[in-house]
Motif scaffolding. Structure first.
Motif, PDB file in Angstrom:
ATOM      1  N   ASN A  45       0.862  -1.181   0.000  1.00 48.00           N
ATOM      2  CA  ASN A  45       0.000   0.000   0.000  1.00 48.00           C
ATOM      3  C   ASN A  45       0.899   1.232   0.000  1.00 48.00           C
ATOM      4  O   ASN A  45       1.479   1.577   1.030  1.00 48.00           O
ATOM      5  N   ILE A  46       1.024   1.901  -1.128  1.00 44.22           N
ATOM      6  CA  ILE A  46       1.914   3.060  -1.146  1.00 44.22           C
ATOM      7  C   ILE A  46       1.185   4.342  -0.778  1.00 44.22           C
ATOM      8  O   ILE A  46       1.809   5.345  -0.466  1.00 44.22           O
ATOM      9  N   ASP A  47      -0.143   4.328  -0.814  1.00 42.37           N
ATOM     10  CA  ASP A  47      -0.868   5.562  -0.489  1.00 42.37           C
ATOM     11  C   ASP A  47      -2.140   5.304   0.318  1.00 42.37           C
ATOM     12  O   ASP A  47      -3.052   6.126   0.323  1.00 42.37           O
ATOM     13  N   HIS A  66      -3.136  -2.865   8.131  1.00 43.74           N
ATOM     14  CA  HIS A  66      -1.941  -2.996   7.310  1.00 43.74           C
ATOM     15  C   HIS A  66      -1.604  -1.622   6.762  1.00 43.74           C
ATOM     16  O   HIS A  66      -2.341  -1.048   5.963  1.00 43.74           O
ATOM     17  N   MET A  67      -0.481  -1.100   7.222  1.00 48.17           N
ATOM     18  CA  MET A  67      -0.155   0.304   7.008  1.00 48.17           C
ATOM     19  C   MET A  67       0.585   0.535   5.699  1.00 48.17           C
ATOM     20  O   MET A  67       1.389  -0.299   5.262  1.00 48.17           O
ATOM     21  N   GLY A  68       0.294   1.683   5.084  1.00 45.10           N
ATOM     22  CA  GLY A  68       1.018   2.084   3.903  1.00 45.10           C
ATOM     23  C   GLY A  68       2.509   2.187   4.186  1.00 45.10           C
ATOM     24  O   GLY A  68       2.919   2.643   5.249  1.00 45.10           O
ATOM     25  N   GLY A  69       3.311   1.759   3.210  1.00 40.54           N
ATOM     26  CA  GLY A  69       4.747   1.762   3.407  1.00 40.54           C
ATOM     27  C   GLY A  69       5.324   0.385   3.649  1.00 40.54           C
ATOM     28  O   GLY A  69       6.542   0.190   3.579  1.00 40.54           O
ATOM     29  N   LEU A  70       4.439  -0.593   3.945  1.00 38.29           N
ATOM     30  CA  LEU A  70       4.886  -1.970   4.175  1.00 38.29           C
ATOM     31  C   LEU A  70       4.095  -2.913   3.272  1.00 38.29           C
ATOM     32  O   LEU A  70       2.889  -2.728   3.092  1.00 38.29           O
TER      33      LEU A  70
END
Length: 388
Positions: free
Chosen positions: A304-306, A332-336
Protein backbone atom coordinates in the motif's frame (compact mmCIF):
# COMPACT_ATOMS: atom_id res chain seq x y z
CA UNK A 1 -28.54 8.93 -0.75
CA UNK A 2 -29.60 8.62 -4.35
CA UNK A 3 -33.39 8.60 -4.39
CA UNK A 4 -36.41 10.55 -3.17
CA UNK A 5 -38.49 9.37 -0.21
CA UNK A 6 -41.40 10.80 1.78
CA UNK A 7 -43.41 9.90 4.87
CA UNK A 8 -46.45 11.41 6.61
CA UNK A 9 -48.29 14.63 5.79
CA UNK A 10 -46.66 17.40 3.76
CA UNK A 11 -48.10 20.43 1.91
CA UNK A 12 -48.35 20.43 -1.91
CA UNK A 13 -45.64 23.10 -2.21
CA UNK A 14 -42.50 23.79 -0.19
CA UNK A 15 -42.35 26.92 1.99
CA UNK A 16 -46.11 27.47 1.95
CA UNK A 17 -48.74 27.54 4.71
CA UNK A 18 -49.33 24.16 6.30
CA UNK A 19 -51.66 24.34 9.27
CA UNK A 20 -52.28 22.13 12.27
CA UNK A 21 -55.83 21.12 13.34
CA UNK A 22 -55.92 24.09 15.78
CA UNK A 23 -55.14 26.52 12.95
CA UNK A 24 -51.50 27.18 13.91
CA UNK A 25 -48.73 26.59 11.40
CA UNK A 26 -46.56 23.51 11.37
CA UNK A 27 -42.92 24.56 11.66
CA UNK A 28 -40.96 23.76 8.50
CA UNK A 29 -37.27 22.85 8.77
CA UNK A 30 -34.90 22.39 5.86
CA UNK A 31 -32.08 19.94 6.63
CA UNK A 32 -29.54 20.55 3.87
CA UNK A 33 -25.98 19.62 2.94
CA UNK A 34 -23.25 21.66 1.23
CA UNK A 35 -25.03 24.87 2.14
CA UNK A 36 -28.02 24.76 -0.17
CA UNK A 37 -26.25 22.87 -2.98
CA UNK A 38 -26.30 19.25 -1.76
CA UNK A 39 -28.99 16.73 -0.90
CA UNK A 40 -31.67 17.86 1.57
CA UNK A 41 -35.00 17.04 3.19
CA UNK A 42 -37.89 19.23 4.38
CA UNK A 43 -39.36 18.35 7.79
CA UNK A 44 -42.60 19.59 9.38
CA UNK A 45 -42.65 19.99 13.18
CA UNK A 46 -45.50 20.35 15.61
CA UNK A 47 -43.28 22.52 17.84
CA UNK A 48 -40.56 25.05 17.13
CA UNK A 49 -37.26 23.14 16.68
CA UNK A 50 -35.33 26.19 17.94
CA UNK A 51 -37.12 26.35 21.29
CA UNK A 52 -34.34 25.45 23.78
CA UNK A 53 -35.23 24.99 27.45
CA UNK A 54 -31.70 24.92 28.91
CA UNK A 55 -28.08 24.17 28.01
CA UNK A 56 -26.01 21.99 30.31
CA UNK A 57 -22.28 21.63 30.88
CA UNK A 58 -20.43 20.25 27.84
CA UNK A 59 -18.64 16.90 28.20
CA UNK A 60 -15.40 15.84 26.46
CA UNK A 61 -16.05 13.25 23.76
CA UNK A 62 -12.83 12.56 21.88
CA UNK A 63 -10.05 9.99 21.62
CA UNK A 64 -6.32 10.57 21.94
CA UNK A 65 -3.69 9.30 19.53
CA UNK A 66 -1.34 6.72 21.04
CA UNK A 67 2.29 7.83 20.91
CA UNK A 68 5.14 5.60 19.82
CA UNK A 69 3.19 2.84 18.07
CA UNK A 70 5.28 3.35 14.95
CA UNK A 71 5.09 1.67 11.56
CA UNK A 72 3.74 -1.75 12.53
CA UNK A 73 1.31 -4.12 10.93
CA UNK A 74 -1.29 -4.30 13.69
CA UNK A 75 -3.75 -6.85 15.03
CA UNK A 76 -6.26 -5.60 17.59
CA UNK A 77 -7.58 -8.57 19.57
CA UNK A 78 -11.05 -7.27 20.37
CA UNK A 79 -12.83 -10.58 19.81
CA UNK A 80 -13.27 -11.32 23.52
CA UNK A 81 -14.75 -7.96 24.47
CA UNK A 82 -18.27 -8.34 25.89
CA UNK A 83 -19.21 -4.80 26.91
CA UNK A 84 -17.37 -1.52 26.38
CA UNK A 85 -19.39 0.86 28.54
CA UNK A 86 -22.68 1.67 30.19
CA UNK A 87 -24.68 3.23 27.36
CA UNK A 88 -24.50 3.84 23.59
CA UNK A 89 -22.35 6.96 23.90
CA UNK A 90 -20.06 6.04 26.81
CA UNK A 91 -19.52 2.59 25.26
CA UNK A 92 -18.00 4.01 22.07
CA UNK A 93 -14.32 3.13 21.93
CA UNK A 94 -12.71 4.56 18.83
CA UNK A 95 -9.57 2.54 18.11
CA UNK A 96 -8.09 4.36 15.10
CA UNK A 97 -8.49 7.77 13.51
CA UNK A 98 -7.20 10.43 11.15
CA UNK A 99 -8.66 13.74 9.97
CA UNK A 100 -11.13 11.97 7.66
CA UNK A 101 -12.45 9.04 9.66
CA UNK A 102 -12.62 7.25 13.02
CA UNK A 103 -13.34 3.56 13.54
CA UNK A 104 -14.12 1.63 16.70
CA UNK A 105 -16.39 -0.68 18.65
CA UNK A 106 -19.45 -0.24 20.85
CA UNK A 107 -21.11 -2.86 23.06
CA UNK A 108 -23.24 -1.04 25.65
CA UNK A 109 -24.67 -2.67 28.76
CA UNK A 110 -27.89 -0.65 28.49
CA UNK A 111 -29.77 -1.51 25.32
CA UNK A 112 -32.09 1.53 25.23
CA UNK A 113 -30.90 5.12 25.01
CA UNK A 114 -32.51 7.48 27.54
CA UNK A 115 -31.58 10.61 25.57
CA UNK A 116 -31.17 11.59 21.93
CA UNK A 117 -27.91 11.95 20.04
CA UNK A 118 -26.95 14.28 17.21
CA UNK A 119 -23.55 14.04 15.54
CA UNK A 120 -22.79 17.50 14.11
CA UNK A 121 -19.19 16.51 13.29
CA UNK A 122 -19.77 13.80 10.74
CA UNK A 123 -21.82 11.11 9.06
CA UNK A 124 -21.94 7.76 10.82
CA UNK A 125 -21.96 4.20 9.57
CA UNK A 126 -22.98 1.62 12.17
CA UNK A 127 -22.38 -2.02 11.26
CA UNK A 128 -24.60 -4.31 13.34
CA UNK A 129 -22.26 -7.22 14.00
CA UNK A 130 -24.58 -8.72 16.61
CA UNK A 131 -27.97 -7.52 17.80
CA UNK A 132 -31.37 -6.34 16.65
CA UNK A 133 -33.38 -3.22 17.34
CA UNK A 134 -34.96 -0.01 16.12
CA UNK A 135 -33.44 3.33 15.15
CA UNK A 136 -35.85 6.16 16.00
CA UNK A 137 -35.17 9.52 14.35
CA UNK A 138 -36.99 12.57 12.98
CA UNK A 139 -37.34 10.56 9.78
CA UNK A 140 -39.24 7.68 11.44
CA UNK A 141 -38.63 4.08 12.48
CA UNK A 142 -35.96 1.91 10.94
CA UNK A 143 -35.64 -1.71 12.05
CA UNK A 144 -32.03 -2.92 12.08
CA UNK A 145 -30.47 -6.33 12.62
CA UNK A 146 -27.31 -8.38 12.36
CA UNK A 147 -25.41 -7.66 9.14
CA UNK A 148 -26.90 -4.21 8.53
CA UNK A 149 -24.91 -1.16 7.59
CA UNK A 150 -26.84 1.78 9.04
CA UNK A 151 -25.91 5.09 7.42
CA UNK A 152 -26.85 8.11 9.57
CA UNK A 153 -26.28 11.56 7.98
CA UNK A 154 -24.79 14.24 10.22
CA UNK A 155 -27.24 16.26 12.37
CA UNK A 156 -29.78 13.42 12.38
CA UNK A 157 -31.31 13.29 15.87
CA UNK A 158 -31.77 9.69 16.92
CA UNK A 159 -31.83 7.05 19.58
CA UNK A 160 -31.42 3.28 19.40
CA UNK A 161 -33.49 0.67 21.21
CA UNK A 162 -31.89 -2.77 20.96
CA UNK A 163 -33.47 -6.03 22.05
CA UNK A 164 -32.37 -7.25 25.47
CA UNK A 165 -31.68 -10.85 24.43
CA UNK A 166 -28.42 -11.97 22.89
CA UNK A 167 -25.08 -10.24 22.30
CA UNK A 168 -24.82 -6.65 21.06
CA UNK A 169 -21.72 -5.72 19.10
CA UNK A 170 -21.50 -2.62 16.90
CA UNK A 171 -18.76 -1.40 14.59
CA UNK A 172 -18.76 2.42 14.49
CA UNK A 173 -17.34 4.50 11.64
CA UNK A 174 -17.53 8.29 11.78
CA UNK A 175 -16.74 10.23 8.61
CA UNK A 176 -15.73 13.88 8.28
CA UNK A 177 -17.44 13.93 4.86
CA UNK A 178 -20.68 12.41 3.56
CA UNK A 179 -20.94 8.63 3.26
CA UNK A 180 -22.30 7.86 -0.21
CA UNK A 181 -23.02 5.08 -2.65
CA UNK A 182 -20.15 4.37 -5.04
CA UNK A 183 -19.90 6.94 -7.85
CA UNK A 184 -18.81 4.50 -10.57
CA UNK A 185 -21.94 2.44 -9.90
CA UNK A 186 -24.29 5.41 -10.50
CA UNK A 187 -25.62 6.91 -13.72
CA UNK A 188 -25.83 10.65 -14.42
CA UNK A 189 -29.03 11.05 -12.37
CA UNK A 190 -27.79 9.01 -9.40
CA UNK A 191 -29.53 5.68 -10.05
CA UNK A 192 -27.48 2.59 -9.27
CA UNK A 193 -26.46 0.84 -12.48
CA UNK A 194 -27.18 -2.73 -13.56
CA UNK A 195 -23.68 -3.94 -12.71
CA UNK A 196 -23.73 -2.44 -9.20
CA UNK A 197 -23.36 -5.08 -6.45
CA UNK A 198 -26.53 -3.73 -4.85
CA UNK A 199 -29.45 -1.57 -5.96
CA UNK A 200 -32.19 0.64 -4.52
CA UNK A 201 -34.35 -2.40 -3.73
CA UNK A 202 -31.73 -3.42 -1.17
CA UNK A 203 -31.71 -0.01 0.57
CA UNK A 204 -34.18 0.35 3.44
CA UNK A 205 -35.25 3.88 4.44
CA UNK A 206 -37.42 4.59 7.50
CA UNK A 207 -40.80 3.01 6.78
CA UNK A 208 -43.17 4.77 9.21
CA UNK A 209 -43.17 7.92 11.31
CA UNK A 210 -42.72 7.81 15.06
CA UNK A 211 -44.39 10.97 16.34
CA UNK A 212 -43.78 12.03 19.95
CA UNK A 213 -46.21 14.85 20.83
CA UNK A 214 -46.14 14.88 24.64
CA UNK A 215 -44.47 17.78 26.41
CA UNK A 216 -41.76 17.05 28.95
CA UNK A 217 -37.99 17.28 29.30
CA UNK A 218 -36.02 15.89 26.39
CA UNK A 219 -32.23 15.83 26.31
CA UNK A 220 -30.35 15.96 23.01
CA UNK A 221 -26.59 15.37 23.27
CA UNK A 222 -24.86 17.06 20.33
CA UNK A 223 -21.33 16.08 19.31
CA UNK A 224 -19.43 19.06 17.92
CA UNK A 225 -15.63 19.41 17.73
CA UNK A 226 -15.02 16.51 20.08
CA UNK A 227 -17.43 17.71 22.77
CA UNK A 228 -20.92 16.51 23.80
CA UNK A 229 -23.14 19.58 24.21
CA UNK A 230 -26.18 19.14 26.45
CA UNK A 231 -29.38 20.68 25.02
CA UNK A 232 -32.72 20.27 26.79
CA UNK A 233 -36.12 20.93 25.20
CA UNK A 234 -39.67 20.84 26.52
CA UNK A 235 -40.77 18.80 23.52
CA UNK A 236 -39.39 15.79 21.68
CA UNK A 237 -37.28 16.30 18.56
CA UNK A 238 -39.36 13.49 17.08
CA UNK A 239 -42.43 15.73 16.64
CA UNK A 240 -42.39 15.39 12.84
CA UNK A 241 -45.75 14.86 11.07
CA UNK A 242 -44.18 14.52 7.63
CA UNK A 243 -41.06 14.98 5.55
CA UNK A 244 -39.68 14.45 2.08
CA UNK A 245 -36.33 14.60 0.35
CA UNK A 246 -33.08 12.79 -0.32
CA UNK A 247 -31.35 13.08 3.07
CA UNK A 248 -32.29 10.45 5.67
CA UNK A 249 -30.83 7.44 7.49
CA UNK A 250 -31.05 4.06 5.81
CA UNK A 251 -29.92 0.46 6.15
CA UNK A 252 -28.23 -1.90 3.70
CA UNK A 253 -27.53 -5.49 4.70
CA UNK A 254 -24.14 -6.99 3.97
CA UNK A 255 -26.14 -10.13 3.10
CA UNK A 256 -27.63 -8.27 0.12
CA UNK A 257 -24.24 -7.33 -1.32
CA UNK A 258 -23.68 -9.37 -4.50
CA UNK A 259 -20.00 -10.23 -5.02
CA UNK A 260 -18.18 -9.64 -8.30
CA UNK A 261 -15.96 -12.57 -9.29
CA UNK A 262 -13.64 -13.45 -12.17
CA UNK A 263 -11.34 -16.08 -13.65
CA UNK A 264 -8.42 -14.78 -11.58
CA UNK A 265 -8.22 -12.98 -8.24
CA UNK A 266 -10.16 -9.71 -8.25
CA UNK A 267 -8.70 -6.64 -6.48
CA UNK A 268 -10.37 -5.05 -3.42
CA UNK A 269 -12.23 -2.29 -5.36
CA UNK A 270 -14.73 -4.92 -6.58
CA UNK A 271 -15.86 -5.19 -2.95
CA UNK A 272 -16.43 -1.44 -2.54
CA UNK A 273 -19.76 -0.60 -0.90
CA UNK A 274 -19.49 3.08 0.12
CA UNK A 275 -17.27 6.07 -0.58
CA UNK A 276 -16.43 9.16 1.47
CA UNK A 277 -13.80 11.87 1.69
CA UNK A 278 -10.44 10.19 2.13
CA UNK A 279 -11.58 6.57 2.40
CA UNK A 280 -13.75 3.76 1.04
CA UNK A 281 -15.63 0.93 2.73
CA UNK A 282 -15.72 -2.57 1.23
CA UNK A 283 -17.67 -5.75 2.02
CA UNK A 284 -16.18 -9.23 1.80
CA UNK A 285 -18.99 -11.77 1.48
CA UNK A 286 -19.42 -15.46 0.53
CA UNK A 287 -18.50 -15.94 -3.11
CA UNK A 288 -17.23 -18.43 -5.64
CA UNK A 289 -13.49 -18.39 -6.08
CA UNK A 290 -11.61 -17.76 -9.31
CA UNK A 291 -12.17 -20.28 -12.08
CA UNK A 292 -9.00 -20.07 -14.18
CA UNK A 293 -7.47 -23.59 -14.08
CA UNK A 294 -4.28 -22.22 -12.50
CA UNK A 295 -5.94 -19.61 -10.29
CA UNK A 296 -4.67 -18.88 -6.78
CA UNK A 297 -7.67 -17.85 -4.66
CA UNK A 298 -5.57 -16.35 -1.85
CA UNK A 299 -4.73 -12.68 -2.37
CA UNK A 300 -1.25 -11.81 -3.63
CA UNK A 301 1.28 -9.80 -1.65
CA UNK A 302 0.84 -6.10 -2.17
CA UNK A 303 2.30 -2.81 -0.99
CA UNK A 304 0.00 0.00 0.00
CA UNK A 305 1.91 3.06 -1.15
CA UNK A 306 -0.87 5.56 -0.49
CA UNK A 307 -3.40 3.93 1.85
CA UNK A 308 -3.85 2.12 5.15
CA UNK A 309 -6.06 -0.99 5.07
CA UNK A 310 -8.24 -2.09 7.98
CA UNK A 311 -10.17 -5.36 8.03
CA UNK A 312 -12.82 -6.10 10.64
CA UNK A 313 -13.50 -9.82 10.69
CA UNK A 314 -17.21 -10.52 11.07
CA UNK A 315 -17.84 -14.18 10.26
CA UNK A 316 -16.13 -17.27 8.88
CA UNK A 317 -12.52 -18.36 8.56
CA UNK A 318 -10.29 -16.18 6.41
CA UNK A 319 -8.10 -18.28 4.14
CA UNK A 320 -5.24 -15.74 4.07
CA UNK A 321 -4.95 -15.19 7.83
CA UNK A 322 -3.91 -17.24 10.86
CA UNK A 323 -4.75 -16.44 14.47
CA UNK A 324 -7.54 -14.00 13.65
CA UNK A 325 -10.85 -14.32 15.48
CA UNK A 326 -14.35 -13.07 14.87
CA UNK A 327 -14.40 -9.41 15.94
CA UNK A 328 -10.68 -8.78 15.42
CA UNK A 329 -9.13 -5.91 13.46
CA UNK A 330 -6.03 -6.00 11.30
CA UNK A 331 -4.40 -2.74 10.19
CA UNK A 332 -1.94 -3.00 7.31
CA UNK A 333 -0.15 0.30 7.01
CA UNK A 334 1.02 2.08 3.90
CA UNK A 335 4.75 1.76 3.41
CA UNK A 336 4.89 -1.97 4.18
CA UNK A 337 3.97 -4.94 1.99
CA UNK A 338 1.46 -7.43 3.32
CA UNK A 339 -0.22 -10.56 2.09
CA UNK A 340 -1.29 -14.07 3.02
CA UNK A 341 0.29 -15.80 5.96
CA UNK A 342 2.77 -18.64 5.24
CA UNK A 343 1.06 -21.83 4.09
CA UNK A 344 -2.25 -20.22 3.23
CA UNK A 345 -1.47 -19.72 -0.48
CA UNK A 346 -0.92 -23.41 -1.21
CA UNK A 347 -3.84 -24.32 1.01
CA UNK A 348 -6.17 -22.08 -0.99
CA UNK A 349 -5.42 -23.71 -4.36
CA UNK A 350 -8.35 -25.81 -5.47
CA UNK A 351 -10.82 -24.21 -3.08
CA UNK A 352 -14.10 -23.40 -4.82
CA UNK A 353 -15.69 -20.84 -2.51
CA UNK A 354 -15.51 -18.98 0.78
CA UNK A 355 -18.07 -18.24 3.49
CA UNK A 356 -16.26 -15.26 5.04
CA UNK A 357 -17.73 -11.86 5.96
CA UNK A 358 -15.62 -8.79 6.70
CA UNK A 359 -15.83 -5.00 6.59
CA UNK A 360 -12.81 -3.22 5.12
CA UNK A 361 -11.82 0.42 5.56
CA UNK A 362 -9.21 1.75 3.13
CA UNK A 363 -7.94 5.24 3.91
CA UNK A 364 -5.89 7.53 1.69
CA UNK A 365 -4.18 9.27 4.59
CA UNK A 366 -2.36 7.48 7.43
CA UNK A 367 -4.38 6.11 10.33
CA UNK A 368 -3.14 6.18 13.90
CA UNK A 369 -4.34 4.01 16.73
CA UNK A 370 -5.78 5.62 19.84
CA UNK A 371 -4.91 5.07 23.49
CA UNK A 372 -8.12 3.00 23.72
CA UNK A 373 -6.60 0.52 21.26
CA UNK A 374 -3.38 -0.15 23.19
CA UNK A 375 -4.81 -2.85 25.44
CA UNK A 376 -5.82 -4.90 22.38
CA UNK A 377 -2.53 -4.79 20.43
CA UNK A 378 -1.09 -8.20 19.50
CA UNK A 379 2.63 -7.51 19.83
CA UNK A 380 3.60 -10.65 17.89
CA UNK A 381 1.57 -9.85 14.78
CA UNK A 382 4.24 -7.89 12.82
CA UNK A 383 6.42 -11.02 12.85
CA UNK A 384 3.60 -13.45 12.01
CA UNK A 385 4.75 -13.81 8.35
CA UNK A 386 8.04 -15.41 9.44
CA UNK A 387 8.10 -19.05 8.46
CA UNK A 388 9.09 -21.53 11.17
Amino acid sequence: MAYYHRLGKIPPKRHTQFRQPDGSLYKEELVSSKGFSGIYSNLYHIYNPNSVRSIGTPKPFDWKIAEGHGLNQTHLKTAGVETTGEDYLSARRMLMKNNDVMMGICSPKRRKMDSYFKNADGDELIYIHDGKGVLYSQFGKLEVEKGDYVVIPRTTIYRFEFEEEGPLRLLIIESHGPIETVKRYRNEVGQLLEHSPYCERDIRPPHELHIEEEKGEYLVQIKKQGVLHQYSYDHSPLDIVGWDGYLYPYALSIYDFEPITGRIHQPPPVHQTFQAWGFVICSFVPRLFDYHPLAIPAPYNHSNIDSDEVLYYAEGEFMSRKGIDRGSFTIHMGGLPHGPHPGTVEKSIGAKSTEEYAVMLDTFRPLQITTDALEFVDKDYPMSWTED
